[in-house]
Scaffold this active site. Structure first.
Site, mmCIF file in Angstrom:
data_model
loop_
_atom_site.group_PDB
_atom_site.id
_atom_site.type_symbol
_atom_site.label_atom_id
_atom_site.label_comp_id
_atom_site.label_asym_id
_atom_site.label_seq_id
_atom_site.Cartn_x
_atom_site.Cartn_y
_atom_site.Cartn_z
ATOM 1 N N ASP A 207 38.073 46.691 35.685
ATOM 2 C CA ASP A 207 39.496 46.579 36.410
ATOM 3 C C ASP A 207 40.424 46.134 35.228
ATOM 4 O OD1 ASP A 207 40.783 46.662 38.900
ATOM 5 O OD2 ASP A 207 41.213 44.674 38.456
ATOM 6 N N GLU A 256 22.129 47.537 24.618
ATOM 7 C CA GLU A 256 20.880 46.826 24.517
ATOM 8 C C GLU A 256 20.048 47.006 25.711
ATOM 9 O OE1 GLU A 256 21.350 42.588 24.667
ATOM 10 O OE2 GLU A 256 22.875 42.610 22.923
HETATM 11 O O1 TEU Z 1 44.599 48.316 39.971
HETATM 12 C C1 TEU Z 1 45.314 48.073 38.988
HETATM 13 C C2 TEU Z 1 46.657 48.615 38.920
HETATM 14 O O2 TEU Z 1 47.534 48.252 38.269
HETATM 15 C C3 TEU Z 1 47.245 49.742 39.782
HETATM 16 O O3 TEU Z 1 46.190 50.458 40.103
HETATM 17 C C4 TEU Z 1 48.067 49.191 40.782
HETATM 18 O O4 TEU Z 1 47.301 48.837 41.799
HETATM 19 C C5 TEU Z 1 48.624 50.540 40.965
HETATM 20 O O5 TEU Z 1 49.266 51.022 40.104
HETATM 21 C C6 TEU Z 1 49.908 50.255 42.057
HETATM 22 O O6 TEU Z 1 50.885 51.351 42.059
HETATM 23 C C7 TEU Z 1 43.247 47.597 40.070
HETATM 24 C C8 TEU Z 1 42.500 47.732 41.333
HETATM 25 O O7 TEU Z 1 42.271 49.205 41.319
HETATM 26 C C9 TEU Z 1 43.655 47.497 42.363
HETATM 27 O O8 TEU Z 1 43.017 47.820 43.729
HETATM 28 C C10 TEU Z 1 43.934 46.006 42.196
HETATM 29 O O9 TEU Z 1 44.681 45.449 43.432
HETATM 30 C C11 TEU Z 1 44.351 45.524 41.036
HETATM 31 O O10 TEU Z 1 43.625 46.250 40.000
HETATM 32 C C12 TEU Z 1 44.249 44.055 40.959
HETATM 33 O O11 TEU Z 1 42.939 43.703 40.398
#
Ligand code: TEU
Length: 527
Positions: A207, A256
């Site tokens: 993420d 690994e």
């Molecule tokens: O998303 C990261 C992120 O910055 C984008 O996908 C954002 O939600 C989008 O650009 C808004 O328009 C990840 C996850 O996929 C998301 O569900 C989470 O909310 C976010 O990280 C935080 O962990």
């Protein structure tokens, strides 16, 4: 395909566990529900699943706020349930990727609670980004904006006169960012990866993989970032050189294991920058975000296609093609809505599955689900609560049965699903589409089976490159080095197909054999 490089042409199905299937009758999907539906997933013909976070979490950001990285949230089950899921998935030939969230944690993480208690200047606080503000206790330390809206800073102890520190959160205030300059954080995440890889988890989707390090000293951003693109438009909060060392370390750790575990990055950057995360000693793959974000726009598709191909030629890693995920507006709606949106969504599905590289499908894409306008009272997304858009409309529980109950087989009749399933969704259900030759589900299964066959027989190769072209007739063509062309008719007139054998089309051809508007096809050139 050798076990070592299976991911290069894999199709991975994103499961959003909350909305997949609820076996515990609490209105929220769970691992047990997924286990009961594994045959459905396997029968789609995908190579594996990626589960969005199932780790222990207060669920402020639907699991992306993790309070214990080495446990399963009781909402979804427990570690035994996950072990059973892994065994059952592996028995069906499905690989299982989990989601790891290294940029931030939850305020409920005991490490963060300890940092709050320990006070300014403590080693506990150094695990996060705590700062005094040069502007006094009422103005944040810098001008960064959170991706979800509002300042990226929150007071550690609001109202305290002795502790006037703030902590950094690129997402909601419930998600404090880790300080990756502290080696204890690096060590902690090594242990987390080993914990899951030891349990035979096949890989990790990472993420906000480009977010971990921030510009030293956390200086003001020269341009005040916009809310929605907060992260992408603030170069000081992301894509710092130091982050690459983390992925080199993780790649070694992943290697690994036998078989090596897969690292897939959510690197929401332009292709030239994203490609740097998949250099040979870093992650294996990234999502093709430049493509995933687009509407039904031929010029934009070709431009993104070119740039992603360029990125591949530099890094050696193929794109992870996607048009949907749990954060993006469903393509049926994004491409125009209604019947036309459905036709285009099917065309996009056929196009994606024909492109050279891996493909990530999002649950419900195979059913052609549209975006839902969730009523204000039911919206659960913290992004919406902080003034951004609501992503709830792409996260509606899957309709499994035609039944007239509100749950459509997602949960027990009479139980209210965590987000309401719209009336009429029985018509989009798995039960309705199953066996219907004209359904999106049938098309998906057919395209996946054909893709597997074409790779198996060598007609398509995992090493294919793609040359993109926007033709004067309005079509987009991606020509693979193996001789198969993917054509999408994006203009308003039918187009002539390339010479060769038609392998697949997302809709019937016109009576004179042309590809109608809003349709995609795979054509094999005669050699
Ligand atoms: O998303 C990261 C992120 O910055 C984008 O996908 C954002 O939600 C989008 O650009 C808004 O328009 C990840 C996850 O996929 C998301 O569900 C989470 O909310 C976010 O990280 C935080 O962990």
């Amino acid at each position: 395909m050798s076990a070592a490089t299976w991911w290069r042409s894999a199709v991975i199905y994103e499961v959003y566990p909350r909305s997949f299937a609820d076996a515990s009758s609490d209105g929220v999907g769970d691992l047990s529900g997924l286990r009961q539906r594994l045959d459905y997933v396997a029968a789609l013909g995908v190579d594996g699943v990626w589960l969005t976070p199932i780790q222990r979490s207060p669920q402020v950001d639907q699991g992306y706020d993790i309070s214990d990285y080495r446990d399963v949230d009781p909402l979804f089950g427990d570690l035994d349930e996950l072990d059973a899921l892994l065994a059952e998935a592996h028995a069906r030939g499905l690989r299982v990727l989990l989601d790891i969230v290294p940029n931030h944690t939850s305020t409920q993480n005991p490490a963060f609670q300890a940092a709050l208690d320990a006070g300014p200047g403590s080693p506990e606080r150094d695990l996060f980004h705590f700062r005094d503000s040069p502007h006094g206790p009422n103005v944040p330390p810098n001008n960064w904006v959170s991706v979800f809206g509002g300042p990226a800073w929150h007071r550690a102890n609001p109202g305290s006169t002795t502790d006037q520190q703030w902590y950094l959160h690129l997402f909601s205030p419930a998600q404090p960012d880790w300080n990756w300059d502290n080696p204890a954080v690096t060590e902690h995440f090594d242990q987390i990866l080993r914990f899951w890889f030891d349990r035979s988890v096949d890989g990790m989707r990472i993420d906000v993989a480009h977010g971990l390090f921030k510009a030293p000293g956390l200086p003001d951003s020269p341009a005040v970032p916009t809310v929605i693109d907060g992260l992408r438009s603030n170069p000081l909060a992301m894509d710092q050189e130091a982050v690459h060392e983390v992925y080199r370390r993780w790649r070694k750790l992943a290697e690994e294991y036998d078989p090596p575990r897969l690292l897939v990055g959510e690197v929401n950057l332009e292709p030239d920058r994203a490609a740097r995360y998949t250099r040979p000693d870093e992650m294996h793959q990234c999502f093709a975000f430049a493509f995933a974000r687009l509407g039904w726009d031929a010029a934009a598709w070709v431009d993104a296609g070119h740039r992603l191909e360029q990125g591949r030629s530099e890094s050696g890693a193929e794109p992870g093609w996607a048009v949907e995920n749990h954060d993006l507006v469903r393509v049926v709606s994004r491409y125009g809505g209604g019947d036309r949106g459905v036709r285009r969504a099917r065309a996009a599905l056929v196009a994606l599955l024909g492109l050279p590289g891996a493909v990530y499908l999002y649950q419900g894409q195979e059913l052609g689900l549209p975006e839902v306008d969730v009523s204000l009272a039911k919206r659960a997304d913290p992004m919406w609560a902080s003034g951004g858009v609501s992503r709830d409309g792409a996260r509606i529980p899957l309709p499994w049965t035609v039944s007239t109950s509100g749950a459509h087989g997602f949960t027990t009749d009479g139980v209210e699903p965590w987000l309401p399933v719209p009336e009429g969704w029985g018509e989009l259900s798995v039960e309705r589409q199953n066996g219907d030759p004209s359904s999106s589900l049938t098309l998906t299964r057919h395209a996946l089976a054909l893709r597997k066959e074409l790779y198996g027989s060598g007609v398509l190769s995992a090493h294919d490159k793609g040359a993109w072209e926007h033709r004067p007739d309005g079509s987009v063509v991606c020509s693979r080095t193996s001789g198969v062309q993917v054509m999408v008719a994006m203009g308003d007139q039918p187009v002539a197909l390339p010479d060769g054998e038609l392998l697949l089309a997302s809709a019937p051809l016109t009576t004179d054999g042309h590809l109608p508007p809003d349709t995609a096809a795979w054509v094999r050139s005669r050699d």
